[in-house]
Write a protein that holds these residues in place. Structure first.
Motif, PDB file in Angstrom:
ATOM      1  N   ARG A  26      -3.186   9.722   4.060  1.00 19.99           N
ATOM      2  CA  ARG A  26      -3.478  11.073   3.258  1.00 19.99           C
ATOM      3  C   ARG A  26      -4.056  10.294   1.958  1.00 19.99           C
ATOM      4  NH1 ARG A  26       1.889  12.584   4.434  1.00 19.99           N
ATOM      5  NH2 ARG A  26       2.233  11.197   2.656  1.00 19.99           N
ATOM      6  N   ASP A  27      -5.281  10.959   1.547  1.00 20.22           N
ATOM      7  CA  ASP A  27      -6.079  10.249   0.571  1.00 20.22           C
ATOM      8  C   ASP A  27      -5.936  11.300  -0.712  1.00 20.22           C
ATOM      9  OD1 ASP A  27      -6.752   8.541   2.295  1.00 20.22           O
ATOM     10  OD2 ASP A  27      -8.833   8.775   2.149  1.00 20.22           O
ATOM     11  N   HIS A  28      -5.471  10.673  -1.891  1.00 19.58           N
ATOM     12  CA  HIS A  28      -5.200  11.735  -3.207  1.00 19.58           C
ATOM     13  C   HIS A  28      -5.940  11.047  -4.094  1.00 19.58           C
ATOM     14  CE1 HIS A  28      -2.380  14.644  -1.543  1.00 19.58           C
ATOM     15  NE2 HIS A  28      -1.577  13.728  -1.110  1.00 19.58           N
ATOM     16  N   GLY A  29      -7.240  11.730  -4.309  1.00 22.19           N
ATOM     17  CA  GLY A  29      -8.292  10.981  -5.289  1.00 22.19           C
ATOM     18  C   GLY A  29      -8.409   9.692  -4.878  1.00 22.19           C
ATOM     19  N   LYS A  30      -8.196   8.757  -5.689  1.00 25.07           N
ATOM     20  CA  LYS A  30      -8.279   7.230  -5.277  1.00 25.07           C
ATOM     21  C   LYS A  30      -7.265   6.722  -4.549  1.00 25.07           C
ATOM     22  CE  LYS A  30     -12.281   5.377  -7.440  1.00 25.07           C
ATOM     23  NZ  LYS A  30     -13.060   6.422  -6.963  1.00 25.07           N
ATOM     24  N   ILE A  31      -6.016   7.407  -4.538  1.00 20.19           N
ATOM     25  CA  ILE A  31      -4.863   6.528  -3.930  1.00 20.19           C
ATOM     26  C   ILE A  31      -4.599   7.039  -2.497  1.00 20.19           C
ATOM     27  CG2 ILE A  31      -2.325   6.408  -4.092  1.00 20.19           C
ATOM     28  CD1 ILE A  31      -2.614   7.026  -7.015  1.00 20.19           C
ATOM     29  N   ILE A  32      -4.428   6.040  -1.779  1.00 19.83           N
ATOM     30  CA  ILE A  32      -4.077   6.149  -0.443  1.00 19.83           C
ATOM     31  C   ILE A  32      -2.637   6.178  -0.043  1.00 19.83           C
ATOM     32  CG2 ILE A  32      -4.743   5.354   2.068  1.00 19.83           C
ATOM     33  CD1 ILE A  32      -7.032   3.835   0.872  1.00 19.83           C
ATOM     34  N   PHE A  33      -2.282   7.262   0.694  1.00 19.86           N
ATOM     35  CA  PHE A  33      -0.755   7.299   0.999  1.00 19.86           C
ATOM     36  C   PHE A  33      -1.042   7.084   2.447  1.00 19.86           C
ATOM     37  CE2 PHE A  33      -0.964   9.627  -3.054  1.00 19.86           C
ATOM     38  CZ  PHE A  33       0.501   9.196  -3.361  1.00 19.86           C
ATOM     39  N   ILE A  34       0.209   6.370   3.088  1.00 24.96           N
ATOM     40  CA  ILE A  34       0.306   6.122   4.353  1.00 24.96           C
ATOM     41  C   ILE A  34       1.841   6.342   4.759  1.00 24.96           C
ATOM     42  CG2 ILE A  34       0.233   4.160   6.435  1.00 24.96           C
ATOM     43  CD1 ILE A  34      -2.320   4.037   5.753  1.00 24.96           C
ATOM     44  N   ASP A  35       1.981   7.088   5.934  1.00 21.92           N
ATOM     45  CA  ASP A  35       3.607   7.114   6.230  1.00 21.92           C
ATOM     46  C   ASP A  35       3.405   6.030   7.448  1.00 21.92           C
ATOM     47  OD1 ASP A  35       4.197   9.115   4.689  1.00 21.92           O
ATOM     48  OD2 ASP A  35       4.077  10.739   6.249  1.00 21.92           O
ATOM     49  N   LEU A  36       4.227   5.366   7.187  1.00 24.28           N
ATOM     50  CA  LEU A  36       4.298   4.071   8.107  1.00 24.28           C
ATOM     51  C   LEU A  36       5.698   4.207   9.020  1.00 24.28           C
ATOM     52  CD1 LEU A  36       3.649   0.946   9.014  1.00 24.28           C
ATOM     53  CD2 LEU A  36       5.535   0.387   7.577  1.00 24.28           C
ATOM     54  N   ARG A  37       5.362   4.220  10.282  1.00 22.88           N
ATOM     55  CA  ARG A  37       6.405   4.507  11.328  1.00 22.88           C
ATOM     56  C   ARG A  37       6.862   3.158  12.165  1.00 22.88           C
ATOM     57  NH1 ARG A  37       3.805   7.103  14.800  1.00 22.88           N
ATOM     58  NH2 ARG A  37       3.821   5.455  16.339  1.00 22.88           N
ATOM     59  N   ASP A  38       8.266   3.134  11.808  1.00 20.65           N
ATOM     60  CA  ASP A  38       8.660   2.124  12.862  1.00 20.65           C
ATOM     61  C   ASP A  38       9.907   2.806  13.543  1.00 20.65           C
ATOM     62  OD1 ASP A  38      11.075   1.979  11.208  1.00 20.65           O
ATOM     63  OD2 ASP A  38      11.107  -0.066  10.843  1.00 20.65           O
ATOM     64  N   ARG A  39      10.933   2.017  14.368  1.00 17.37           N
ATOM     65  CA  ARG A  39      11.887   2.630  15.305  1.00 17.37           C
ATOM     66  C   ARG A  39      12.706   3.314  14.266  1.00 17.37           C
ATOM     67  NH1 ARG A  39      15.915  -1.102  18.755  1.00 17.37           N
ATOM     68  NH2 ARG A  39      16.839  -1.019  16.761  1.00 17.37           N
ATOM     69  N   SER A  40      13.171   3.060  13.048  1.00 12.15           N
ATOM     70  CA  SER A  40      14.366   3.408  12.249  1.00 12.15           C
ATOM     71  C   SER A  40      13.420   4.831  11.628  1.00 12.15           C
ATOM     72  CB  SER A  40      14.461   2.742  11.400  1.00 12.15           C
ATOM     73  OG  SER A  40      13.615   2.538  10.318  1.00 12.15           O
ATOM     74  N   GLY A  41      12.332   5.231  11.653  1.00  9.33           N
ATOM     75  CA  GLY A  41      11.856   6.298  10.972  1.00  9.33           C
ATOM     76  C   GLY A  41      10.620   6.061  10.101  1.00  9.33           C
ATOM     77  N   LEU A  42      10.240   7.112   9.390  1.00  9.17           N
ATOM     78  CA  LEU A  42       8.896   6.996   8.467  1.00  9.17           C
ATOM     79  C   LEU A  42       9.359   6.622   7.015  1.00  9.17           C
ATOM     80  CD1 LEU A  42       7.582  10.296   9.303  1.00  9.17           C
ATOM     81  CD2 LEU A  42       6.841   8.247  10.145  1.00  9.17           C
ATOM     82  N   ILE A  43       8.274   5.727   6.145  1.00  8.74           N
ATOM     83  CA  ILE A  43       8.266   5.521   4.845  1.00  8.74           C
ATOM     84  C   ILE A  43       6.991   5.780   4.295  1.00  8.74           C
ATOM     85  CG2 ILE A  43       7.609   3.156   5.070  1.00  8.74           C
ATOM     86  CD1 ILE A  43      10.390   2.926   3.081  1.00  8.74           C
ATOM     87  N   GLN A  44       6.889   6.144   3.188  1.00  4.11           N
ATOM     88  CA  GLN A  44       5.728   6.297   2.466  1.00  4.11           C
ATOM     89  C   GLN A  44       5.120   4.975   1.788  1.00  4.11           C
ATOM     90  OE1 GLN A  44       4.227  10.055   0.627  1.00  4.11           O
ATOM     91  NE2 GLN A  44       4.520   8.993  -1.417  1.00  4.11           N
ATOM     92  N   LEU A  45       3.842   4.701   2.087  1.00  5.46           N
ATOM     93  CA  LEU A  45       3.261   3.602   1.379  1.00  5.46           C
ATOM     94  C   LEU A  45       2.200   4.081   0.496  1.00  5.46           C
ATOM     95  CD1 LEU A  45       2.492   1.310   4.737  1.00  5.46           C
ATOM     96  CD2 LEU A  45       4.782   1.422   3.370  1.00  5.46           C
ATOM     97  N   VAL A  46       2.135   3.494  -0.726  1.00  5.53           N
ATOM     98  CA  VAL A  46       0.857   3.697  -1.794  1.00  5.53           C
ATOM     99  C   VAL A  46       0.338   2.555  -2.014  1.00  5.53           C
ATOM    100  CG1 VAL A  46       0.857   4.591  -4.061  1.00  5.53           C
ATOM    101  CG2 VAL A  46       2.848   5.083  -2.597  1.00  5.53           C
ATOM    102  N   PHE A  47      -1.183   2.872  -1.962  1.00  2.29           N
ATOM    103  CA  PHE A  47      -2.333   1.904  -1.990  1.00  2.29           C
ATOM    104  C   PHE A  47      -3.055   2.278  -3.081  1.00  2.29           C
ATOM    105  CE2 PHE A  47      -1.971  -0.465   2.075  1.00  2.29           C
ATOM    106  CZ  PHE A  47      -1.351   0.482   2.819  1.00  2.29           C
ATOM    107  N   ASN A  48      -2.762   1.528  -4.261  1.00  5.27           N
ATOM    108  CA  ASN A  48      -3.475   2.080  -5.487  1.00  5.27           C
ATOM    109  C   ASN A  48      -4.599   0.857  -5.629  1.00  5.27           C
ATOM    110  OD1 ASN A  48      -4.120   2.517  -7.861  1.00  5.27           O
ATOM    111  ND2 ASN A  48      -1.974   3.226  -8.645  1.00  5.27           N
ATOM    112  N   PRO A  49      -5.743   1.440  -5.898  1.00  2.00           N
ATOM    113  CA  PRO A  49      -6.917   0.470  -6.057  1.00  2.00           C
ATOM    114  C   PRO A  49      -6.721  -0.495  -7.127  1.00  2.00           C
ATOM    115  CG  PRO A  49      -7.627   2.679  -6.621  1.00  2.00           C
ATOM    116  CD  PRO A  49      -6.424   2.733  -6.011  1.00  2.00           C
ATOM    117  N   GLN A  50      -5.993  -0.036  -8.330  1.00  2.00           N
ATOM    118  CA  GLN A  50      -5.712  -0.943  -9.296  1.00  2.00           C
ATOM    119  C   GLN A  50      -4.982  -2.160  -9.132  1.00  2.00           C
ATOM    120  OE1 GLN A  50      -3.978   2.078 -11.861  1.00  2.00           O
ATOM    121  NE2 GLN A  50      -6.200   2.953 -12.405  1.00  2.00           N
TER     122      GLN A  50
END
Ligand code: ASP
Length: 468
Positions: A26-50
């Motif tokens: 998901r992209d929110h403005g300049k920030i990219i959010f990714i839900d990363l999935r592994d066997r245990s479940g999901l986690i939110q990653l935040v990519f901030n251009p700054q």
């Protein structure tokens, strides 16, 4: 090494290394959010251009190219999410990872179906062809994990009771379980064939002759069934055999094993009646018009488990199509009458030390005490229409083994697939088998069965008759 996504909840403020698949971006403005999935479940990653360096290591730019199912490795710091941004739907919903490094491990084509949703309504053949993708989805992955936990519980439980787990051969000889055999041509003995085991029945009895006393195996059983409802060409059963026991000892073992399993792994489920009711075949048919009654008090309750044992099955059943007697279970089952005369003259009257294990209207297992008296076994085979010559040819090894000191013994073989199906509230066993086949025995992922080369056929001295 990477840690499971869900472990991050214990690591707020720490730097972690994670890896897995891009679930959703998901992209929110300049920030990219990714839900990363592994066997245990999901986690939110935040990519901030700054936070991203410019130039060669610009992971923000790289993050911008990520698509669903790309495989990535990241490192970053575990942060508590800002107030109001929590996601109670996932285990890691209170935290997110502020990314400091990203590596793309593999790109991915767009999957043929959406892996972020339950795939129940997706065409089943498509799911089977891409089963490795279906297995990535949360529902299916949870079933496979549950299956592991159930099998592990069984292994530990029986090992604690001094059972030995013993593997028996897959390349074997026909053993009568009532289905058609799969056969495998022998290259070294051209013209001869192995049969794949319909169950380890004869081997487990041989293990009792070998003095093993308590045996189990998570066994693959192969039966060349006609396409029929919920059958699979191969299924898995918990195969058990014990010496110096009574029928009640076996039922009690199974009752203890299954009630403890439910208590430990499925505390939310309720067993309708404990001890499990034991009803005779006759009573059950009269009362419920079925030999696998559904004894749940409330059939809408997905957490109710009504186990029962059906006992005293008839030894023989009249096979209308073949116009002959068949064994209701298998010929090694011990009849309750010791009278050979009665058996030959009135097979319909003979009851057997045979029992079925039933859950919510499904047969989830069956077994019997075995005949150790060879005269009776011979008579059983005669009722089933085998000549003495045939008996010698087919079962000579069995008769011989039994002449070297045979302990009284018996066993049972509860199915693993059906149990998991019922525990997971799934509509069929294909959903709970890692790599299931179609009803007509095709593995759509591997494309089996398939042709073999002419050289292979030549080596086996086999000619294919063309269907034209
Ligand atoms: N071999 C039987 C079956 O596969 C079970 C048993 O008699 O133990 O159904």
């Amino acid at each position: 090494m990477k840690i499971p996504n869900t472990e991050c909840v214990k690591k707020i403020g720490e730097e972690v290394l994670l890896a897995g698949w891009v679930h959703i971006r998901r992209d929110h403005g300049k920030i990219i959010f990714i839900d990363l999935r592994d066997r245990s479940g999901l986690i939110q990653l935040v990519f901030n251009p700054q936070n991203s360096p410019n130039g060669k290591n610009d992971y923000y730019k790289l993050a911008d190219t990520l698509r669903a199912e790309y495989v990535i490795e990241v490192s970053g710091t575990v942060k508590k999410r800002p107030a109001g941004m929590e996601n109670p739907k996932i285990e890691t919903g209170e935290i997110e990872i502020e990314i400091e490094k990203l590596e793309l491990l593999a790109k991915a084509k767009t999957p043929p179906f959406d892996l972020t949703k339950d795939t129940k309504d997706v065409d089943e053949e498509l799911r089977m062809k891409y089963r490795y993708l279906d297995l990535r989805t949360s529902r299916v992955s949870k079933i496979i994990e549950m299956r592991h936990n159930v099998v592990k519980f069984i292994r530990d439980y029986l090992s604690n009771l001094d059972f030995w787990e013993i593997e028996t051969p897959i390349l074997s000889k026909s053993t009568p379980e009532g289905a058609r055999d799969f056969i495998v041509p022998s290259r070294q003995q051209p013209g001869k064939f192995y049969a794949l085991p319909q169950s380890p029945q004869q081997y487990k009895q041989m293990l009792m002759l070998a003095g093993i006393e308590k045996y189990f195996q998570i066994a693959h059983c192969l039966r060349d069934e006609d396409p029929r409802g919920d059958r699979q060409a191969e299924h898995t059963q918990l195969d058990i055999e014990m010496s110096f026991i009574t029928q009640e000892d076996i039922l009690k073992l199974i009752e203890d094993l299954y009630s403890n399993l439910i208590k430990k792994l499925f505390p939310e489920k309720k067993i309708t009646t404990y001890p499990f009711p034991r009803m005779t075949y006759q009573q059950t048919l009269e009362k419920y018009k079925s030999d696998k009654p559904d004894l749940r008090k409330n059939k809408n309750d997905s957490n109710e488990l009504a186990f029962a044992f059906i006992v005293d099955f008839p030894m023989f059943e009249w096979l209308k199509g073949d116009k002959k007697w068949g064994a209701m279970h298998h010929p090694f089952t011990k009849p309750q009458s010791e009278s050979i005369e009665e058996m030959k003259n009135h097979p319909e009257k003979i009851k057997a030390f045979q029992y079925d294990f039933v859950l919510n209207g499904f047969e989830i297992g069956g077994g019997s005490i075995r005949t150790t008296n060879l005269k009776i076994l011979e008579a059983v085979f005669e009722v089933l229409g085998h000549s003495s010559d045939e008996i010698k040819k087919q079962f000579g090894h069995y008769f011989e083994a039994f002449s070297y000191g045979v302990p009284p013994h018996g066993g049972i073989a509860p199915g693993i697939d059906r149990l998991i199906m019922l525990l997971a509230n799934e509509p069929n066993i294909r959903e709970v088998i890692a790599f299931p086949k179609t009803g007509d025995g095709r593995d759509l992922m591997m494309n089996a069965p398939s042709d073999v080369s002419n050289e292979q056929l030549k080596e086996l001295k086999i000619k294919i008759l063309k269907n034209d």
